[in-house]
Design a protein around this motif. Structure first.
Motif, PDB file in Angstrom:
ATOM      1  N   VAL A 161       0.815  -1.219   0.000  1.00  0.00           N
ATOM      2  CA  VAL A 161       0.000   0.000   0.000  1.00  0.00           C
ATOM      3  C   VAL A 161       0.845   1.265   0.000  1.00  0.00           C
ATOM      4  CG1 VAL A 161      -1.939  -1.067   1.161  1.00  0.00           C
ATOM      5  CG2 VAL A 161      -0.137  -0.004   2.502  1.00  0.00           C
ATOM      6  N   SER A 162       2.166   1.093   0.071  1.00  0.00           N
ATOM      7  CA  SER A 162       2.990   2.287   0.259  1.00  0.00           C
ATOM      8  C   SER A 162       2.824   3.277  -0.881  1.00  0.00           C
ATOM      9  CB  SER A 162       4.454   1.879   0.397  1.00  0.00           C
ATOM     10  OG  SER A 162       4.830   1.129  -0.732  1.00  0.00           O
ATOM     11  N   GLY A 163       2.433   2.787  -2.028  1.00  0.00           N
ATOM     12  CA  GLY A 163       2.263   3.698  -3.159  1.00  0.00           C
ATOM     13  C   GLY A 163       1.154   4.707  -2.952  1.00  0.00           C
ATOM     14  N   CYS A 177      13.936   0.280   1.137  1.00  0.00           N
ATOM     15  CA  CYS A 177      13.797   1.513   0.348  1.00  0.00           C
ATOM     16  C   CYS A 177      13.285   1.205  -1.051  1.00  0.00           C
ATOM     17  CB  CYS A 177      15.138   2.241   0.264  1.00  0.00           C
ATOM     18  SG  CYS A 177      15.569   3.051   1.790  1.00  0.00           S
ATOM     19  N   VAL A 178      13.972   0.335  -1.739  1.00  0.00           N
ATOM     20  CA  VAL A 178      13.619   0.096  -3.135  1.00  0.00           C
ATOM     21  C   VAL A 178      12.291  -0.641  -3.238  1.00  0.00           C
ATOM     22  CG1 VAL A 178      14.353  -0.993  -5.267  1.00  0.00           C
ATOM     23  CG2 VAL A 178      16.035   0.027  -3.765  1.00  0.00           C
ATOM     24  N   PHE A 179      12.145  -1.630  -2.403  1.00  0.00           N
ATOM     25  CA  PHE A 179      10.965  -2.481  -2.493  1.00  0.00           C
ATOM     26  C   PHE A 179       9.700  -1.711  -2.117  1.00  0.00           C
ATOM     27  CE2 PHE A 179       8.500  -6.082  -0.418  1.00  0.00           C
ATOM     28  CZ  PHE A 179       7.990  -6.524  -1.614  1.00  0.00           C
ATOM     29  N   THR A 180       9.808  -0.906  -1.081  1.00  0.00           N
ATOM     30  CA  THR A 180       8.612  -0.259  -0.569  1.00  0.00           C
ATOM     31  C   THR A 180       8.316   1.063  -1.274  1.00  0.00           C
ATOM     32  OG1 THR A 180       9.237  -1.232   1.539  1.00  0.00           O
ATOM     33  CG2 THR A 180       7.462   0.348   1.573  1.00  0.00           C
ATOM     34  N   PHE A 181       9.365   1.749  -1.679  1.00  0.00           N
ATOM     35  CA  PHE A 181       9.144   3.073  -2.281  1.00  0.00           C
ATOM     36  C   PHE A 181       9.727   3.160  -3.676  1.00  0.00           C
ATOM     37  CE2 PHE A 181       9.405   3.725   2.297  1.00  0.00           C
ATOM     38  CZ  PHE A 181       8.168   4.280   2.518  1.00  0.00           C
TER      39      PHE A 181
END
Lengths: 498, 100, 90, 490, 656
Positions: free
Chosen positions: A208-210, A272-276
């Protein structure tokens, strides 16, 4: 084989029990040694079992393997969630291996042996935990747990100014982790409403971070990223590292550089990369610049060092910069190569710090100007040092080359000819290593130190070094063994980016 | 009837006098007295507000605080005397073993 | 308009109280201070009377004037003479 | 209308035991047996509280019109905390004061102080709040002065008395102003009274806020009302320092929560940023000054100030989660800091000095005690997975959480300040740890710690670790408590 | 049917086994057999045998399709494939012959030359085995990445071997220089690889790239850049201007190593690289032009430096650089010409032909020099003289080598050099610049003849200059002179390969080579005026040397007669200041920056970090002093606090 067996928990519990038992050994140094060796050995065996049962053919995007999840504080969505994918798998194996070898390498530690060994095992727990945790909270706990044994290792068994170095290490990295924590909580609070239930689960939050507001994402990202690059460490947040390394005991340095630094880059990839992905894409150039800056700056700093160990410490900065650069490309190749470099650097740097430690131990100094011409005196040590240096400077056929070449290829792929800047540092890397070798083991025999009683490597030093060099060569000659584990996990990390 | 402001004013003046005394007088006993003055000032407030609002709580509070103040004087005096015994002075400007 | 006697008396009482309170600060000797304090307490008790709190006034007098002030006096008396000089104010 | 006194039983038990102790002294002379009796008293009081917790709380004490005390989950939780603190302080004192006179009175006073604290926790009216507060304060003044021949103890007591007396006068004056404005002393009544008055400019209320901040801020030692604390903690007998840090100070927080978050919540806009500034000031000054302390008790005192700064965050943020976290931190801090003081007490009992340098090589001389100390200090520093980590993290995160509300973005600075301070504090905690484990002392002779002191340490240690590993039940309780205290906060 | 080529993968493995066995099994096992020397010889010989068989098979068309390709997956990342394998075409075959054969001879020769080194020999044989392995692996590589891998290992081995006497500071320093300078070239190589890798869709296989040059997606400019960078690798490895300066220093290693580096491995790798990349290179005429120019400059410059050097090995080193320049000149010219005419030309062939011939006569020269050094224990020619009486075989074979390199028909050097100069001149028609290069080539030929005979005369002819040296000189053992004799035969005769289909066999398929009979070739060669020009240049050079160093009718001191001349003389000895420039860049620029970075790191970055700590503690101490210990000051602070709060509240009302 381990579908329903909590093998990852076992992996964490074994060294923990070992650590307790080793501490309990108290004054019985010999018992402590064997206990530590046995328990770290069992850990290594378990890690090997896991990696052997790790499915390479799992379809892309499948969940983590050996997944374990139990509620911990369900009210706040904190869970005990472990699992490994290719990236963490590799790091888990590296951790188990390095701790085992470091314990063996420290066979002759006489001062407070049981504490020393116990702390090593405790460190193992922390590091393994960081690499297997899939819950932010759990992740953070293990992250911090790592600090304490390392602090003690430096503070008790360290060099002359260990007090300064240890506290600097402790506080500096603690500040960074606290900022990371801040980020984690901000993330938690914004993601939980989106999820409809409180959760610290990395995977759920990433889903859901997007939807989080852009500005907020940016702030969270900055906090997390700061936490990670201090750990890596990247210029200009790196000054704790040389001090810590120079003062740390050899095995401490091995684990510090071999494992602790990896935690930072692992965090960047995993979190960092995976979530954002969106922010990562925006910050891509900045990340790359930090990486390149570290590469070049670290290499130049190396060149100016006179302490062998300090030089190797700075080289770690430079080489971790390559990892960051690989991550910054956000391509399959770059990312996979970054992970490969983490693994490679873990192996190589262990050899390097071991050799530095042996110089300190045998010659009584690591100051390059005081050394010289030792190659005929300590042929094994010199050979190992040379192989280590060669591996570190990216000599093909050894593991470092595969990683560096791949990273730079990916860098060219993405950043075009800017790759010239980081790649120029390859020459610098060669320069400082070769120069150091010329001055320390080649040339005429030094008269500044007593060279009469220098003893070549003992068995407990030779064995770990031989194992490491064997692996360095093996994975350098046939990198598929490692790459095939990494590659399937990369697309998942990069799903949001592409 | 006298306006409430006068009582409040009286209490404020007493309170300030008490506070000034606490800050300036060196003798611990005088300082203790000044604290009592401050407490009394608060009590005047309570009573005045109570009287003007017809709510008895203020009276009760004043009563309670008088009792507490008495107890405080007792304890305080004992402590000051103890200080005298231990340090041979009750001058507050002479006791700074504990500092920094 | 008749003179507001109660008001005038209140002002007097208030003035006495304030002066007594100030005297507590100004007097050099602790014993004097206690005396002035007693006066101030009495003034406060009188003030209560103006507010229709007779019971409180009585309590104030018994406890403060009767107990606290006496306690203080005793406390001072029980210690050595030097204390009577007012501590270190000179 | 018959009053239901059953809510008062826990307090009454303590008071009865306190009163009975001098009588017991006639039969049982040793401090150990006195302590035993006290422990029985505390445990039975605790039994009441736990009974009520499990079987529902009695009605409010004081009837319908004048509500004075209420035993709810908030009160019960804090009652338990205070009782635990009393328990380990008594245990620690059993041997600590064995050579002093007036032992019975000593234990009485501890019991009285504790009952005062419990009253504060139960208070729903400023009268009962003030009474409880003063009961506890007066008892603790006396306790600080307990060692009469001790120059430092006498000095500490006087300082405590002067500042304490002045602070109670300030708070009393503030309360009187509030009473004047709203015409009631009931906490919720004050709130509704204030809410009903729509005037934006209310100098009397502001004056009251300032005075109450000072009055209660003294108890919890927030800057600039903190200066007494290091002196008193240093001068007091060490178990009493523990009581002050773990009990008395927590009582101050309870009072502050009740006054600010219940009674004055309507004026939230007036004091929120002020509280935030004080919080940041407090934590910063506490930690910065602690850096260079050489006396361990003094260092712990400054660390307490720093910790108080963290706890004030709850008042600045004024959200339910923040209060919950703060309660949680209060509980964990009661054990961490209390434990640390108990260790100091134990070590000074075996004639080790109070200077931090005296702790050199302690890891070899008393490994378990040193390990406990290390755990307490790391818990205070917020190293996971110890209890202090969770509560501190929740506190800071509550600020982050609240900062997401419109116009509250500044609250994130509370978290950042907290984090920086937390890192700063690590320096002086780690320094002690370093002395204990890294450095070599002048001797490696073993130190033998008496059982009762070990028991006191063990209570704190178990709590510190257990809450760290399994925080959920406590968090759950804290949430209930926060909900009971501040049902209105979001 | 079984082909020899299918065993080709064994070729590099066999010396590798030697490396592992000799290198890691300890001294005791090899005490009896020259510390592993015989084992190394055996392995090298086996590898050589296999190589020869494979090469023979490929060159004679024994393998269907002419090119043997074998490949396995090394590593796969989405979008990129890393393969390892074997790629054998005629070019590979040629290199296989040269490398394996000369290596074997060198190892055999080493048994004699290194006999006195004791236990260190084991390291020597291990390293030299690895060297051979790496070079064979390089030659056999099926893709650029693999080639680069072996390329680097070759660099490592040269580092190890140049620094073989690593207790000698100068040797350690020379090894360092060799490694670092070639590494600069390697970086360019890597850049080239990136360009290829990315724009050839993640595949670096020769078979793919050569057949799909059009598949390059990056445009021609980028391709030019790519090929240029690839050539950059060759500049470093093959010691071309301006990265040539490491090679003379590399003479610090044992002479056998120098022979190996100069004749068979290392420096030839660069030429091979360019030749290997030819199918791509010819698409980029600008790169080709650069290659030709650098080749020409190098050839001339190195030749000038060889003119006055007193060290026998250094002269040979310069001559190597110079001859390598010829090779690049040939390759560059050929490619350039081909791009513009699309017709077969002799550039590529002559370059590779020269490579082969040079391998033989340079190996011969170095090994002979080695024999001389072995005999007299000095490298300074000024101490030699008249040695032909004592070292008869050596002087004879060396003379053959000298004549060959000088380009006197019918020895091998003549044929290839002549072809090169011819094709350069021919290209002049396309671009006048090549006339200049041609003149440089002729000048070089003249100088080459001069300095080689200067070397020969100073060493072997005349009267002994140092009798002590002379008296101790003795002929080499059989194990040394037999390889010399074999090499001499080859140096004499390898040029005749031209008449046996060398040209057709070696040309890339795209050149569509057509067969010429040996009479046709002879006709072409000897009807051309240019041929005589080059012969005359060579003869003049020899004659001058004869006059100066044999007959002494011209005093060599004329070169230092005037200050200006002395300056030039010194400049040549100082290698045009390149050494100093390298040192300056290394010590002043790079190390200076490093020092600055270190300073910045300690003082500024760490200073800030420590500054924070110091400031915090200072502030703490200041605040601490506020705690005066007087309770009334505390009370005052309380009152002040309350007042400030009240004032703040009044000032800011509900907002603060």
């Amino acid at each position: 084989m381990f579908e329903n067996f909590p093998i990852l928990s076992l992996l964490l519990i074994v060294p923990l029990i070992g650590s307790m038992m080793t501490f309990a050994a108290g004054k019985h140094a010999k018992a402590a040694r064997y206990l530590a060796l046995v328990f770290s050995g069992i850990t290594l065996v378990i890690a090997t079992l896991i990696i052997m049962n790790f499915s390479l053919s799992a379809p892309l995007g499948t969940e983590f393997q050996f997944d374990e999840a139990y509620d911990w504080v369900p009210m706040l969505g904190i869970s005990y969630h472990l699992g490994v994918d290719g990236i963490s798998m590799l790091m888990v194996f590296l951790s188990a291996l390095l701790v085992f070898l470091a314990i063996l390498f420290s066979w002759d530690v006489e001062e407070r042996t049981s504490s020393y060994m116990g702390l090593m095992l405790l460190l193992d727990v922390g590091v393994l935990g960081v690499f297997t945790a899939l819950d932010y909270f759990l992740f953070y706990i293990f992250w911090e747990v790592v600090l304490i044994p390392m602090y003690f290792l430096i503070a008790i068994w360290g060099g002359p100014s260990r007090a300064y170095a240890s506290i600097k290490f402790f506080i500096y990295t603690h500040v960074a982790s606290l900022f990371m924590l801040l980020g984690i909580f901000a993330l938690y609070f914004t993601a939980s409403p989106l999820l409809g239930a409180p959760s610290f689960d990395m995977i759920e939050i990433a889903s859901v971070s997007g939807d989080i507001g852009h500005a907020l994402q940016l702030i969270i990202y900055a906090a997390l990223f700061f936490g990670f690059i201090v750990k890596m460490p990247m210029v200009p947040f790196h000054t704790w590292l040389p001090d810590a390394h120079v003062q740390a005991p050899t095995a401490g340095s091995v684990l510090l550089a071999g494992l602790l630094l990896k935690m930072g880059s692992y965090g960047i990839i995993r979190i960092c990369v995976f979530t954002f992905p969106d922010i990562t894409v925006e910050a891509q150039v900045l990340i790359a610049i930090i990486g390149v800056l570290s590469i070049v700056y670290g290499a130049f700093a190396c060149l100016a060092q006179t302490d062998l160990k300090k030089m190797v410490a700075y080289s770690s900065i430079s080489h971790m910069g390559i990892v960051l650069l690989g991550i910054a490309t956000l391509t399959d190749l770059g990312m996979a190569a970054a992970v490969f470099q983490m693994f490679a650097h873990g192996l190589i740097t262990a050899v390097l710090f071991m050799t530095c430690g042996m110089f300190q131990h045998k010659a009584g100094t690591r100051e390059i100007p005081l050394l010289g011409g030792l190659a005929p005196k300590v042929p094994v040590l010199s050979t190992v040092m040379m192989i280590g240096f060669m591996a570190s400077l990216g000599l093909p056929g050894l593991v470092g080359f595969v990683a560096e070449f791949s990273v730079f290829t990916a860098t060219y792929d993405f950043f075009d000819l800017w790759v010239i800047v980081p790649i120029a540092s390859v020459a610098l890397t060669a320069a400082y290593y070769i120069w150091a070798m010329q001055r320390s083991i080649f040339g005429s025999l030094t008269t500044k130190i007593d060279t009469e009683h220098i003893h070549d490597a003992y068995w407990f030093e030779t064995v770990p070094l031989a194992v490491l060099i064997g692996l360095i060569a093996l994975f350098g000659i046939y990198p598929r063994l490692v790459m095939d584990i990494i590659v399937p996990s990369i697309p998942r990390i990069l799903t949001g980016v592409i | 009837m006298i306006a409430i402001e006068y009582f409040i004013g009286l209490s404020a003046i007493l309170f300030i006098i008490g506070a000034v005394g606490v800050l300036t007088r060196k003798s611990a006993i005088v300082v203790l007295m000044c604290i009592e003055l401050m407490l009394n000032a608060a009590n005047i407030n309570f009573v005045a507000f109570s009287a003007y609002s017809g709510n008895m709580n203020g009276m009760v509070f004043a009563l309670v605080s008088i009792a507490i103040a008495a107890a405080e004087v007792a304890v305080g005096l004992a402590i000051v005397l103890n200080l005298y015994k231990a340090r041979d002075t009750i001058g507050l400007d002479e006791v700074n073993l504990l500092r920094w | 308009m008749p003179l507001p006697w109660d008001f005038i008396i209140f002002l007097f009482v208030a003035a006495v109280t304030i002066i007594a309170a100030l005297a507590v600060l100004w007097s050099k000797e602790i014993v004097r201070s206690v005396m002035w304090l007693t006066l101030a307490f009495l003034g406060v008790a009188f003030t209560y009377l103006f507010l229709g709190a007779e019971y409180l006034a009585i309590i104030q007098i018994t406890i403060y004037v009767g107990a606290v002030a006496v306690l203080m006096l005793f406390g001072i008396m029980l210690t050595k003479r030097r204390l009577l000089g007012g501590g270190r104010d000179e | 209308m018959a009053l239901d006194y059953s809510a008062l039983y826990p307090v009454l038990v303590m008071v009865i035991f306190a009163a009975a102790l001098p009588a017991v002294n006639l039969v049982a002379k040793s401090s150990r047996s006195l302590a035993g009796v006290s422990v029985v008293g505390i445990l039975s009081s605790m039994g009441f509280v736990i009974y009520y917790m499990l079987n529902g709380y009695p009605a409010m004490m004081g009837g319908e019109t004048v509500l004075l005390l209420r035993l709810d989950v908030f009160a019960a939780l804090f009652a338990l905390v205070f009782q635990f603190v009393a328990l380990y302080v008594v245990l620690a004192s059993a041997r600590y004061i064995e050579k002093d006179r007036h032992q019975a009175e000593y234990f009485s006073l501890i019991m009285l102080a504790t009952s005062g604290m419990i009253v504060v926790a139960m208070a729903v009216d400023l009268i009962s709040l003030f009474v409880g507060l003063e009961t506890a304060s007066l008892s603790s003044y006396a306790l600080v002065a307990f060692r009469k021949r001790d120059k430092r103890g006498a000095e500490a007591a006087v300082k405590y008395l002067v500042i304490g007396g002045m602070s109670s006068a300030l708070s009393l004056y503030g309360i009187s102003l509030l009473y004047g404005i709203t015409g009631t002393t009931n906490l919720e009544g004050i709130n509704s009274g204030l809410a009903a008055m729509s005037s934006g400019l209310n100098p009397a209320a502001w004056l009251a806020i300032a005075m109450l901040l000072a009055g209660f801020g003294f108890k919890v030692a927030i800057v600039p009302f903190h200066q007494w604390a290091p002196d008193v903690y240093e001068g007091a007998p060490t178990p009493i320092s523990g009581l002050l840090a773990a009990g008395s100070k927590k009582m101050g927080f309870v009072a502050m929560f009740k006054v600010f978050l219940v009674a004055l919540i309507a004026l939230k806009a007036d004091w929120q940023i002020l509280a935030a500034i004080l919080a940041i000031l407090t934590m910063t000054i506490g930690n910065v000054v602690a850096l260079q302390q050489t006396n361990i008790k003094r260092m712990l005192a400054y660390s307490s100030i720093g910790q108080a700064g963290y706890m004030i965050i709850a008042i600045a943020v004024a959200s339910q989660f923040a209060v919950e976290s703060s309660i949680f931190h209060i509980i964990t801090h009661a054990f961490m800091k209390g434990g640390a003081f108990m260790v100091v007490a134990a070590l000074s009992y075996v004639a080790l000095g109070e200077s931090i340098a005296d702790y050199k090589g302690l890891g070899r001389r008393a490994p378990l005690v040193a390990l406990s100390m290390g755990i307490f200090l790391f818990a205070l520093a917020g190293i996971p997975p110890l209890s202090g980590f969770w509560s501190k993290v929740f506190l800071f995160s509550s600020a982050i959480d609240a900062s997401q509300v419109v116009d509250q973005g500044w609250m994130v600075w509370l978290a950042i300040a907290g984090i920086l301070n937390s890192a700063l504090s690590l320096y002086y905690y780690a320094r002690v740890v370093k002395y204990m484990f890294v450095d070599d002392g002048p001797t490696t002779e073993r130190l033998k710690i008496p059982l009762s002191l070990s028991a006191a340490i063990a209570i704190c240690l178990v709590a510190t670790i257990a809450i760290g590993i399994w925080p959920e039940p406590v968090i759950d309780l804290c949430e209930q408590a926060a909900r009971a205290l501040v049902p209105l906060l979001g | 049917m079984m082909y020899w080529s299918e065993l080709a993968w064994l070729i590099p493995i066999i010396p590798l086994i030697s490396f592992v066995v000799v290198g890691f099994l300890g001294n005791k096992a090899f005490k009896r057999i020259e510390n592993g020397g015989y084992f190394a010889i055996l392995m090298a010989a086996v590898a050589c045998f296999l190589s020869l068989m494979v090469a023979f098979e490929i060159l004679t068309g024994g393998y269907p399709g002419g090119t043997f390709i074998q490949s396995m997956n090394w590593m796969t990342v989405p979008g990129f494939t890393f393969n390892m394998g074997i790629y054998i075409d005629t070019l590979t075959a040629l290199m296989l012959i040269v490398v394996s054969f000369i290596s074997t001879l060198v190892v055999i020769y080493s048994v004699g030359y290194m006999h006195e080194e004791g236990e260190k020999k084991r390291r020597y044989y291990a390293e030299i085995s690895l060297f051979i392995c790496a070079m064979l692996g390089l030659v056999l590589s099926s893709n650029f990445l693999q080639m680069f891998i072996f390329w680097e290992i070759v660099g490592l081995c040269s580092y190890l071997l140049i620094g073989f006497w690593n207790t000698k500071p100068s040797a350690a320093s020379a090894a360092k220089k060799a490694f670092l300078v070639t590494r600069i070239g390697d970086i360019m190589f890597m850049l080239g690889l990136f360009i290829f890798f990315v724009w050839f869709q993640g595949n670096l296989d020769f078979s793919y790239i050569f057949n799909n040059v059009d598949a390059f997606l990056g445009g021609n400019d980028l391709l030019t850049l790519g090929t240029f960078f690839i050539f950059g690798g060759a500049i470093g490895k093959s010691a071309q201007f301006p990265l040539h300066d490491w090679l003379p220093d590399a003479m610090e290693g044992p002479t056998t190593v120098s022979a190996l580096i100069h004749a068979a491995t290392m420096v030839k790798a660069g030429v091979y690289l360019v030749a290997r990349t030819y199918p791509v290179m010819v698409e980029t005429p600008n790169t080709m032009l650069i290659i030709a120019i650098i080749g020409g400059i190098t050839a001339l410059m190195a030749a000038t430096m060889a003119l006055n050097n007193p060290n026998i090995k250094r002269v040979l080193a310069y001559s190597t650089i110079s001859q390598l320049g010829y090779m690049f000149l040939a390759l560059g010219t050929g490619g350039y010409l081909f791009f513009h005419t699309q017709e077969t030309n002799a550039g590529f062939m002559s370059g590779m032909f020269h490579l082969m011939n040079h391998a033989f006569f340079k190996a011969l020269l170095f090994l002979s020099a080695g024999a001389v050094i072995h005999a007299v224990h000095t490298e300074d020619m000024r101490l030699m003289g008249g040695l032909s009486k004592k070292l008869k075989i050596t002087s004879l074979v060396m003379l053959i080598g000298c004549i060959s390199i000088a380009g006197i028909p019918p020895l091998s050097g003549f044929w290839s050099k002549d072809e090169i100069l011819a094709v350069v001149f021919e290209t002049g028609a396309e671009n006048p610049l090549f006339y200049v290069l041609y003149i440089m080539g002729i000048l070089t030929a003249f100088m080459t003849a001069f300095y080689m005979f200067r070397l020969w005369y100073m060493t072997f002819a005349g009267e002994p200059r140092d009798h002590h040296v002379y008296d101790h000189a003795h002929e080499s053992p059989k194990v040394m002179w037999v390889p010399l004799a074999i090499l001499a035969a080859l140096a004499f005769g390898s040029g005749f390969a031209l008449f046996f289909g060398f040209s057709e066999a070696i040309q890339p398929t795209m050149f569509h080579p057509h067969a010429e009979t040996w009479t046709q070739i002879l006709e072409i060669v000897f009807t051309d005026v240019l041929t005589y020009l080059s012969i005359i240049a060579a003869v003049l050079g020899i004659f001058l040397a004869y006059l100066m160093y044999r007959k002494r009718s011209i005093n060599p001191d004329v070169f230092v007669a005037t200050p200006a001349r002395r300056k030039i003389y010194g400049l040549l000895l100082a290698r045009y200041g390149f050494t100093a420039a390298y040192d300056w860049i290394g010590l002043k620029v790079v190390y200076g920056v490093a020092k600055a970075v270190d300073w910045f790191d300690r003082k500024v970055i760490d200073g800030i970090v420590n500054g924070f700590a110091i400031v915090t503690i200072k502030v703490g101490n200041i605040v601490r002093r506020g705690q005066t210990g007087f309770v009334q000051s505390y009370a005052a602070l309380v009152v002040a606090g309350v007042s400030i709060i009240v004032i703040l509240l009044f000032l800011f009302g509900g907002v603060i």
